[in-house]
Design an enzyme around this catalytic site. Structure first.
Site, PDB file in Angstrom:
ATOM      1  N   GLY A   1      52.787  15.810 -38.021  1.00 48.66           N
ATOM      2  CA  GLY A   1      51.519  15.809 -37.304  1.00 48.66           C
ATOM      3  C   GLY A   1      50.545  14.896 -38.033  1.00 48.66           C
ATOM      4  N   ARG A   2      50.119  15.389 -39.183  1.00 49.60           N
ATOM      5  CA  ARG A   2      49.147  14.670 -40.009  1.00 49.60           C
ATOM      6  C   ARG A   2      49.582  13.223 -40.299  1.00 49.60           C
ATOM      7  NH1 ARG A   2      45.915  17.587 -43.479  1.00 49.60           N
ATOM      8  NH2 ARG A   2      47.349  19.335 -43.297  1.00 49.60           N
TER       9      ARG A   2
ATOM     10  N   ARG B   1      37.046  21.072 -41.714  1.00 51.10           N
ATOM     11  CA  ARG B   1      38.080  21.187 -42.754  1.00 51.10           C
ATOM     12  C   ARG B   1      37.529  21.411 -44.163  1.00 51.10           C
ATOM     13  NH1 ARG B   1      41.479  17.658 -43.936  1.00 51.10           N
ATOM     14  NH2 ARG B   1      43.199  19.055 -44.381  1.00 51.10           N
TER      15      ARG B   1
ATOM     16  N   GLU C   1      58.829  17.530 -37.517  1.00 50.95           N
ATOM     17  CA  GLU C   1      57.607  17.649 -36.713  1.00 50.95           C
ATOM     18  C   GLU C   1      56.378  17.123 -37.440  1.00 50.95           C
ATOM     19  OE1 GLU C   1      58.928  21.891 -34.728  1.00 50.95           O
ATOM     20  OE2 GLU C   1      57.866  21.836 -36.632  1.00 50.95           O
TER      21      GLU C   1
ATOM     22  N   CYS D   1      23.122  25.325 -38.710  1.00 50.69           N
ATOM     23  CA  CYS D   1      22.404  26.322 -39.492  1.00 50.69           C
ATOM     24  C   CYS D   1      23.397  27.140 -40.283  1.00 50.69           C
ATOM     25  CB  CYS D   1      21.591  27.216 -38.574  1.00 50.69           C
ATOM     26  SG  CYS D   1      20.208  26.330 -37.915  1.00 50.69           S
TER      27      CYS D   1
ATOM     28  N   TYR E   1      43.653  17.086 -37.243  1.00 50.59           N
ATOM     29  CA  TYR E   1      42.934  18.346 -37.465  1.00 50.59           C
ATOM     30  C   TYR E   1      41.419  18.183 -37.526  1.00 50.59           C
ATOM     31  CZ  TYR E   1      47.723  19.539 -38.630  1.00 50.59           C
ATOM     32  OH  TYR E   1      49.082  19.694 -38.593  1.00 50.59           O
TER      33      TYR E   1
END
Ligand SMILES: *Cc1c(COP(=O)(O)O)cnc(C)c1O
Length: 431
Positions: free
Chosen positions: A292-293, A330, A290, A361, A390
């Site tokens: 993703g990245r 991140r 699997e 802020c 992400y």
């Protein structure tokens, strides 16, 4: 040298997928997520080809939706003949809306709600990856109501520590995910699954972590899982048809990340696993992974416009940009590394040490600390590399800031895959 082959430089400007990013910033405004469609396809094909070559025809890579989920991506995954893993009704709905065939979708998460379970079954999800016995029972009940036998994999914790950052390491026994082999819970959930009327147990899953640049942790996990499969066969007479080894291969965020050959790693993994399966006298299961990245990470770049450039004499300098933690949380979450450029001035010398910060802020609203840029002026385009995974998927509306658009680049073409949020979008659900 740039960290990825889709990054370049022309006439003093940074390029991405062969395109001058300052022109794209002008056309679409900033902040802006760019995605390189050909790089996404190229990354899919690395897995598809390596799987076919080393694990055989029926092995299937699944794109991990949580890295980036929007309709256009599922169309690309369909075209590239990838499966997908999903973790919520929202991701399932997005895939369905894009016409993705859910037969090749695997539904994860450590706590699927009753709504999620009902929704997934109603939409004909191919497989559930059940995390624990409670959840398995809930799936069994719901499948019973619908009068079907639901395909299920069980998420097993193999007890591997892949040496990546703590928050993205998930294969250890002490984890919120899965049932551990070490504690006997993995055996127990398998027993229960085999006894459930509306569950068809198809095999097992494990996921050891993320941003991994070594074959060894996958090796260890793969071999532990084969041992487990052999043990289950001996004890319960059940032979797993599928083994899903999760995601986790790393991508280069900075120069210090290694160049890693995923195809070679998959080849080594397959060789070791086939030998092990032969030694254990079990059939090699259908292998799934699997990623993703490593599918979308280096296919993404974020563009911002520099605003205030603040020099605090004797302390550090700050470059404020027109985005920040709402579009990329991140650094705030994991202190993630990124490479940053002044995309408007690639022909000048770097030498301006600064932190690149957002406009929220919140003093933790930082994109990257201590970077060395060509000194920006207000209006310069600042590019953050390797933001395809992400970033959009983790974006929020903190400070009521709208999410930027996602623009796809495909050769000479560029098109909007996800529209940017307007001020009207921000108040859309307010009563
Ligand atoms: C996060 C995750 C993935 C994807 O991991 P990457 O590191 O992005 O490849 C795959 N499977 C599961 C279960 C995950 O939690």
């Amino acid at each position: 040298m740039f960290i990825c082959d889709n990054i370049g430089e022309k006439g003093g400007h940074l390029t991405f997928a062969g395109r001058d990013v300052t022109l794209l910033a002008k056309k679409y405004g900033t902040p802006l997520y760019l995605m390189d469609e050909n790089k996404i396809r190229e990354n899919c094909r690395i897995y598809k080809n390596a799987f076919k070559k080393y694990f055989g025809e029926n092995a299937l890579p699944l794109f991990a939706s949580k890295a980036a989920s929007f309709k256009r991506l599922y169309e690309i995954m369909t075209e590239e003949k990838m499966g997908t893993d999903v973790v919520s009704a929202g991701e399932i709905y997005t895939a369905v809306k894009a016409g993705f065939d859910l037969k090749n979708a695997y539904f994860h998460s450590n706590n699927k709600t009753d709504f999620d379970i009902e929704f997934a079954i109603s939409n004909g999800i191919g497989y559930f990856v059940a995390d624990n016995i409670e959840e398995l029972s809930a799936i069994d009940r719901e499948a019973g109501k619908k009068g079907i036998k639901q395909n299920v994999l069980l998420r097993i914790t193999p007890g591997i520590d892949p040496h990546t950052f703590e928050a993205i390491s998930t294969g250890k026994v002490d984890s919120k995910f899965g049932s551990a082999i070490e504690t006997g819970q993995a055996l127990e959930i398998t027993k229960q699954a085999l006894g459930m009327e509306n569950i068809k147990l198809c095999g097992f899953h494990c996921h050891i972590g993320s941003q991994i640049f070594e074959t060894e942790p996958f090796f260890k996990a793969g071999l532990v899982m084969l041992d487990f499969i052999a043990d289950i066969k001996a004890k319960l007479g059940f032979e797993a048809e599928q083994l899903n080894l999760g995601g986790g291969y790393g991508v280069r965020y900075t120069e210090s990340d290694p160049v890693f050959d995923i195809e070679k790693s998959i080849g080594e993994l397959a060789k070791a696993m086939k030998e092990k399966a032969a030694a254990l006298k079990i059939n090699m299961p259908k292998i799934l992974m699997e990623p993703g990245r490593s599918i979308v990470g280096n296919a993404g770049m974020t563009l911002y416009t520099a605003g205030t450039v603040k020099i605090i004499p004797g302390f550090k300098s700050y470059v404020s940009i027109d985005g920040g933690m709402p579009d990329n949380p991140r650094y705030a979450l994991y202190k993630s590394d990124y490479t940053v450029y002044n995309a408007s001035k690639t022909d000048k010398e770097v030498g301006f040490e600064c932190s690149v910060v957002g406009r929220c802020c919140e003093s933790g609203d930082i994109i990257q600390e201590n970077v060395n840029l060509v000194k920006p002026e207000r209006g310069d385009i600042i590019a953050v590399l390797t933001t395809g995974a992400y970033n959009y998927s983790m974006a929020s509306n903190y400070n009521r800031i709208g999410k930027p658009p996602v623009v796809m680049l495909d050769g000479e073409k560029d098109y909007i895959a996800v529209k940017g949020e307007t001020l009207e979008d921000i108040v859309r659900n307010d009563i």
